[in-house]
Write a protein that holds these residues in place. Structure first.
Motif, PDB file in Angstrom:
ATOM      1  N   ASN A  56       0.805  -1.216   0.000  1.00 32.36           N
ATOM      2  CA  ASN A  56       0.000   0.000   0.000  1.00 32.36           C
ATOM      3  C   ASN A  56       0.845   1.275   0.000  1.00 32.36           C
ATOM      4  N   ALA A  57       2.038   1.197   0.553  1.00 32.31           N
ATOM      5  CA  ALA A  57       2.880   2.392   0.695  1.00 32.31           C
ATOM      6  C   ALA A  57       3.221   3.046  -0.639  1.00 32.31           C
ATOM      7  N   LEU A  97       5.826   9.655  -9.522  1.00 35.11           N
ATOM      8  CA  LEU A  97       5.098   8.597  -8.839  1.00 35.11           C
ATOM      9  C   LEU A  97       5.819   7.260  -8.986  1.00 35.11           C
ATOM     10  N   VAL A  98       5.922   6.546  -7.881  1.00 33.52           N
ATOM     11  CA  VAL A  98       6.520   5.217  -7.917  1.00 33.52           C
ATOM     12  C   VAL A  98       5.630   4.263  -8.709  1.00 33.52           C
ATOM     13  N   ALA A  99       4.310   4.395  -8.501  1.00 33.39           N
ATOM     14  CA  ALA A  99       3.357   3.495  -9.161  1.00 33.39           C
ATOM     15  C   ALA A  99       2.225   4.312  -9.785  1.00 33.39           C
ATOM     16  N   PRO A 100       2.484   5.002 -10.902  1.00 31.61           N
ATOM     17  CA  PRO A 100       1.471   5.883 -11.487  1.00 31.61           C
ATOM     18  C   PRO A 100       0.204   5.160 -11.951  1.00 31.61           C
ATOM     19  N   ASN A 101       0.346   3.973 -12.505  1.00 31.76           N
ATOM     20  CA  ASN A 101      -0.820   3.259 -12.998  1.00 31.76           C
ATOM     21  C   ASN A 101      -1.701   2.741 -11.861  1.00 31.76           C
ATOM     22  N   LEU A 102      -1.077   2.165 -10.843  1.00 34.83           N
ATOM     23  CA  LEU A 102      -1.843   1.709  -9.686  1.00 34.83           C
ATOM     24  C   LEU A 102      -2.495   2.879  -8.974  1.00 34.83           C
ATOM     25  N   THR A 103      -1.781   3.989  -8.879  1.00 31.89           N
ATOM     26  CA  THR A 103      -2.339   5.178  -8.230  1.00 31.89           C
ATOM     27  C   THR A 103      -3.550   5.694  -9.001  1.00 31.89           C
ATOM     28  N   TYR A 107     -10.853   1.025  -4.195  1.00 27.64           N
ATOM     29  CA  TYR A 107      -9.518   0.813  -3.633  1.00 27.64           C
ATOM     30  C   TYR A 107      -9.648   0.495  -2.152  1.00 27.64           C
ATOM     31  N   PHE A 108      -9.142  -0.652  -1.755  1.00 30.56           N
ATOM     32  CA  PHE A 108      -9.216  -1.098  -0.362  1.00 30.56           C
ATOM     33  C   PHE A 108      -7.823  -0.978   0.258  1.00 30.56           C
ATOM     34  N   SER A 109      -7.628   0.075   1.050  1.00 29.61           N
ATOM     35  CA  SER A 109      -6.308   0.349   1.612  1.00 29.61           C
ATOM     36  C   SER A 109      -6.113  -0.307   2.979  1.00 29.61           C
ATOM     37  N   ASN A 110      -7.187  -0.591   3.685  1.00 27.88           N
ATOM     38  CA  ASN A 110      -7.092  -1.175   5.017  1.00 27.88           C
ATOM     39  C   ASN A 110      -7.063  -2.696   4.889  1.00 27.88           C
ATOM     40  N   PHE A 111      -5.972  -3.184   4.320  1.00 28.41           N
ATOM     41  CA  PHE A 111      -5.877  -4.580   3.894  1.00 28.41           C
ATOM     42  C   PHE A 111      -4.553  -5.149   4.377  1.00 28.41           C
ATOM     43  N   TYR A 112      -4.613  -6.301   5.002  1.00 29.81           N
ATOM     44  CA  TYR A 112      -3.399  -6.875   5.580  1.00 29.81           C
ATOM     45  C   TYR A 112      -3.171  -8.304   5.084  1.00 29.81           C
ATOM     46  N   SER A 113      -1.924  -8.604   4.798  1.00 29.81           N
ATOM     47  CA  SER A 113      -1.563  -9.937   4.327  1.00 29.81           C
ATOM     48  C   SER A 113      -1.904 -10.986   5.379  1.00 29.81           C
ATOM     49  N   GLN A 114      -2.521 -12.078   4.957  1.00 28.80           N
ATOM     50  CA  GLN A 114      -2.904 -13.160   5.870  1.00 28.80           C
ATOM     51  C   GLN A 114      -2.180 -14.454   5.541  1.00 28.80           C
ATOM     52  N   HIS A 168       1.559 -10.913  -1.085  1.00 28.22           N
ATOM     53  CA  HIS A 168       2.177 -10.884   0.253  1.00 28.22           C
ATOM     54  C   HIS A 168       3.081  -9.668   0.342  1.00 28.22           C
ATOM     55  N   ASP A 169       3.573  -9.371   1.543  1.00 29.57           N
ATOM     56  CA  ASP A 169       4.406  -8.179   1.700  1.00 29.57           C
ATOM     57  C   ASP A 169       5.763  -8.386   1.045  1.00 29.57           C
ATOM     58  N   ALA A 170       6.542  -7.314   0.997  1.00 29.21           N
ATOM     59  CA  ALA A 170       7.794  -7.333   0.234  1.00 29.21           C
ATOM     60  C   ALA A 170       8.988  -7.859   1.024  1.00 29.21           C
ATOM     61  N   ARG A 171       8.784  -8.218   2.273  1.00 24.54           N
ATOM     62  CA  ARG A 171       9.872  -8.737   3.113  1.00 24.54           C
ATOM     63  C   ARG A 171      11.011  -7.726   3.218  1.00 24.54           C
ATOM     64  N   LEU A 172      10.654  -6.481   3.442  1.00 21.71           N
ATOM     65  CA  LEU A 172      11.652  -5.421   3.570  1.00 21.71           C
ATOM     66  C   LEU A 172      12.071  -5.272   5.032  1.00 21.71           C
ATOM     67  N   PRO A 173      13.355  -5.014   5.300  1.00 25.11           N
ATOM     68  CA  PRO A 173      13.793  -4.801   6.683  1.00 25.11           C
ATOM     69  C   PRO A 173      13.214  -3.511   7.250  1.00 25.11           C
ATOM     70  N   LYS A 174      12.815  -3.552   8.505  1.00 24.78           N
ATOM     71  CA  LYS A 174      12.194  -2.377   9.131  1.00 24.78           C
ATOM     72  C   LYS A 174      13.101  -1.164   9.121  1.00 24.78           C
TER      73      LYS A 174
END
Length: 238
Positions: free
Chosen positions: A4-5, A15-21, A29-36, A227-233
């Motif tokens: 979502n970021a 824009l990082v993601a102009p088409n998605l934006t 658009y569902f932004s309050n969405f969490y990987s399960q 799923h999320d990108a597995r990025l370090p915090k």
């Protein structure tokens, strides 16, 4: 690995993601969405999307419980006359998809053997080539079926995001008082943004190709990050 970021995020005014934006601003658009997801990552999301059930915490549904019978959205669509297909340019036995996609109600699974691997990024066929070849197949399917539902699973935007020479130009440095600093260059987060920018371009290509071939009429496009990108915090602190 789309998160979502990246929606609406600009770096150096671009824009990082102009088409998605654009799609988020003009569609639902569902932004309050969490990987399960659990251990099955991508396959867990495919399972949940199809069945509205959560994955297991021990093992993976696609492998450990592939012999069960499931009620799915795809089976309901088939009952309404839809032809159901999936497309993914990885080997069919990866995550046991060749078995589970059939169990979930897909009529046909186009796996790696269905594609010409003419351009690779990371795990396999580049998103660009995958999209172009997939739309060719959809165009042929549309001649035979009035109603159809397809799942396209892309490969390029996936960790470790270090194929930056193949993603095209996207500047993640920073210029202050005329002096250019590396900023996110060479970091995993910076490479992720480059990867997202590439993947977003190909999603734009998908919409454009469908439109040009008359395949967007009476069509709904749904896009999700598996799923999320597995990025370090520590990278987010930047």
């Amino acid at each position: 690995s789309m998160q979502n970021a990246v929606i609406g995020l600009k770096i150096n005014g671009e824009l990082v993601a102009p088409n998605l934006t654009k799609l988020a601003n003009n569609g639902l658009y569902f932004s309050n969405f969490y990987s399960q997801v659990s251990f099955g990552t991508s396959s867990d999301t495919e399972f949940t999307l199809a069945t509205s059930l959560l994955p297991v915490t021990n093992g993976t549904v696609f492998i450990n419980y592939s012999d069960r019978e499931y009620e799915s959205m795809y089976k309901e669509l088939k009952n309404d006359g839809y032809y159901i297909f999936s497309m993914h340019a990885n080997t069919g036995d990866f995550w046991n998809r060749n078995i589970m996609h059939k169990n979930l109600g897909y009529d046909y699974f186009y796996d790696k053997a269905s594609y010409e691997i003419d351009e690779t990024i990371g795990f396999g066929l580049s998103d660009r080539s995958f999209i172009l070849q997939s739309v060719d197949k959809i165009e042929e399917l549309a001649k035979e079926h009035d109603k159809y539902y397809g799942t396209l699973i892309t490969l390029s935007n996936h960790t470790p995001f270090d194929y930056t020479d193949l993603f095209g130009e996207f500047d993640v440095s920073m210029t202050v008082d005329g002096v250019k600093y590396p900023y996110l260059e060479g970091t995993k987060l910076g490479n992720y943004f480059k990867s997202v920018h590439y993947a977003d371009q190909q999603l734009g290509l998908l919409v454009e190709e469908l439109k040009n071939r008359g395949l967007l009429d009476d069509t709904i496009i749904m896009i999700y990050g598996d799923h999320d990108a597995r990025l370090p915090k520590k990278d987010y602190n930047r």
